[in-house]
Write an enzyme that holds these catalytic residues in place. Sequence first.
Site, PDB file in Angstrom:
ATOM      1  N   HIS A   8     -77.973 -72.990 -11.959  1.00  0.00           N
ATOM      2  CA  HIS A   8     -77.739 -72.286 -13.191  1.00  0.00           C
ATOM      3  C   HIS A   8     -77.563 -73.267 -14.235  1.00  0.00           C
ATOM      4  O   HIS A   8     -76.921 -74.213 -14.154  1.00  0.00           O
ATOM      5  CB  HIS A   8     -76.694 -71.199 -12.923  1.00  0.00           C
ATOM      6  CG  HIS A   8     -75.414 -72.089 -12.549  1.00  0.00           C
ATOM      7  ND1 HIS A   8     -74.761 -72.626 -13.482  1.00  0.00           N
ATOM      8  CD2 HIS A   8     -74.944 -71.898 -11.375  1.00  0.00           C
ATOM      9  CE1 HIS A   8     -73.433 -73.041 -12.725  1.00  0.00           C
ATOM     10  NE2 HIS A   8     -73.775 -72.558 -11.480  1.00  0.00           N
ATOM     11  N   GLU A  87     -73.045 -69.052  -4.569  1.00  0.00           N
ATOM     12  CA  GLU A  87     -72.321 -70.317  -4.308  1.00  0.00           C
ATOM     13  C   GLU A  87     -71.531 -70.153  -3.182  1.00  0.00           C
ATOM     14  O   GLU A  87     -71.047 -69.044  -2.966  1.00  0.00           O
ATOM     15  CB  GLU A  87     -71.524 -70.516  -5.581  1.00  0.00           C
ATOM     16  CG  GLU A  87     -70.824 -71.961  -5.567  1.00  0.00           C
ATOM     17  CD  GLU A  87     -71.625 -73.060  -5.236  1.00  0.00           C
ATOM     18  OE1 GLU A  87     -72.076 -73.308  -4.061  1.00  0.00           O
ATOM     19  OE2 GLU A  87     -71.665 -73.826  -6.175  1.00  0.00           O
TER      20      GLU A  87
END
Length: 191
Positions: A8, A87
């Site tokens: 990201h 994550e």
Amino acid sequence: MRFILIRHGETYANALYNTDKRILIGALDQPVSQLNDVGIQQAKETKVLLKNYIIDEVYSSDLGRTKQTASIVFPNKNIQYTSLLRERSLGSDEGKTVQEVFSRDDVWKYHVNTEEDSIEDCLNKKVIDGESYINVMNRCKKFLSQFDINDNKTIAVVSHFHFLRCFIYVLLTREPDREMMRMLIPNAYPM
């Protein structure tokens, strides 16, 4: 099968990395973990870099920062969101400052010290209510199990720093090592 891996774009929390206000984010999904202006620009630049690629499928973590990145990079694609690409969870330490967490006496019992821990400890340590790298690698394997590696497809994966570290090793069927723990993955740059 080809994979294009994208971390990201930069978040507000990422911008604090080298400051005394650094926050442990993990799988936290709050405003501080959303893209900042730099992260939005990075995603736009990645869109330009990939404009001539034929990408068959796009998968993204279901957390806001990756969803935002994926929607900028692939505005005309059907993006499939999944928690498998999240994550590594830092459990109850998420959202706390590094100073707060690393001032505890027992911190190295739960957090990885790549300079001193054995590779086995690096892979297995975790905050009690968080995830170890082994847990993340198992999610990588589960995600990959849905694909036929012999297909002639290009798959884009938008995810996170620690997840992508693990994913690369699982994809290449390499045993985790110190290089995996030290691997740097830039924000929003396609690999």
